[in-house]
Design an enzyme around this catalytic site. Sequence first.
Site, PDB file in Angstrom:
ATOM      1  N   ASN A 122      31.164  30.719 -61.610  1.00  0.00           N
ATOM      2  CA  ASN A 122      30.325  30.805 -60.419  1.00  0.00           C
ATOM      3  C   ASN A 122      30.423  29.563 -59.547  1.00  0.00           C
ATOM      4  O   ASN A 122      30.185  29.621 -58.335  1.00  0.00           O
ATOM      5  CB  ASN A 122      28.867  31.007 -60.836  1.00  0.00           C
ATOM      6  CG  ASN A 122      28.614  32.383 -61.397  1.00  0.00           C
ATOM      7  OD1 ASN A 122      29.177  33.369 -60.950  1.00  0.00           O
ATOM      8  ND2 ASN A 122      27.766  32.459 -62.421  1.00  0.00           N
TER       9      ASN A 122
ATOM     10  N   GLY B 238      28.532  43.530 -60.221  1.00  0.00           N
ATOM     11  CA  GLY B 238      27.602  42.425 -60.324  1.00  0.00           C
ATOM     12  C   GLY B 238      26.604  42.613 -61.435  1.00  0.00           C
ATOM     13  O   GLY B 238      26.161  43.728 -61.713  1.00  0.00           O
TER      14      GLY B 238
ATOM     15  N   SER C 149      27.191  39.545 -58.575  1.00  0.00           N
ATOM     16  CA  SER C 149      28.497  38.990 -58.209  1.00  0.00           C
ATOM     17  C   SER C 149      29.261  39.763 -57.143  1.00  0.00           C
ATOM     18  O   SER C 149      30.298  39.292 -56.681  1.00  0.00           O
ATOM     19  CB  SER C 149      29.374  38.865 -59.456  1.00  0.00           C
ATOM     20  OG  SER C 149      28.915  37.802 -60.253  1.00  0.00           O
TER      21      SER C 149
END
Length: 392
Positions: free
Chosen positions: A200, A347, A105
């Site tokens: 997302n 992430g 991420s």
Amino acid sequence: MRKQVWQGFRSPTRRGGRRKAVSAAAAVAVGVVTMGILAPPSASAAGRPDNVQRGLNALIQPEGPPGALASVQGRDGHDRTYTAGVGDLATGSKVPRDGQVRIGSNTKTFTAVLVLQLVAEGKIGLDTSIDTYLPGLVHGEGIDGRKIKVRHLLQQTSGLPNYSNHLGDEVRYFEPRELVDIALRHPADFDPGEKWAYSNTNYVLAGLLVEKVTGRPLAKEMDQRIFKRIGLRHTYFPAPGDVTIRGPHPKGYYQDAPGAPLRDVTGTDPSWGWAAGQLISTNSDVNRFFTELLSGHLLPQAQLTEMRSATLPADATFGEGARYGLGIVSKPLPCGRGDLLYWGHGGSFPGYETRGGATDDGRAANVAVTIQLNDAASRKRVDNVVEAALCR
């Protein structure tokens, strides 16, 4: 049960309970490795290990990830790299210094920068609806693209359902619009702007927005506008069908449950992450990205201010004191009085977890471990190494 791996990507600090297994097909494809004897840790610094090295050493023992690596940048721009554990359980090889990993991420911040660059160029309006640019694409039960602003996507306030919650067991290539379609089969979580929730889907749409406005693939825009501009030589957006990691890298592993065998999931199709999580990079490149961003070398001051000032509480996802801006997260440093912040994202991707950030005075630290973490305590231990590096 592959969807549980997909769901693990949805945030770098997602709480456990949903990342329990990979599919049988994936297990056959990647094989199973049992934990071996860990190699002695090492650091770039000579002599007695400093607090960063000690922190990495603690992460891998006794039940931690097989390997860990870190890069710390001082105010003078000088980098120090660290490793601990083993990079490949099958061969016992060392963790490569500043090796490439899947940064999950953290990709979102790169995508947000592209959108804000286009805002600065007058090609996108932050408070313009996504339907203006992608007419008719965003619709569904309680979902109306005419009411969802570009700002809502970047700030995670759109209310769009997270496609990662609904991916099936297939191990394959996903087109970006297919990911959006998966999300839009489900009702909105809330009305746009009503509250904050990590999805997302927001960033896949942001990637499609960049492609529509520029007329160029997202990967090429990232390469020209970010990687080449600030010299990120070890960062890239994998091409369709590319399941490998190009440069020296530690293997990434997945574990169904504590004590279970570790599965090598290094070679995986990352397309389900796309603009929300597909990038491969190194700790030092990630440090450079965030320091260059905070220094104003990627965005004009107006857009950088917008990115950092419009923050909302995100403690439940990113930890105590965290706030989410336009694709960037602020967290307080323990060596301050609540007003000393570092900025990053973090992430989580099957096989890897990366956490870190940079301060306004040029310090940066990023830590990667070679297993996806599934509990808050493990993630906090990695955060502690990052914060110790930034506070020293």
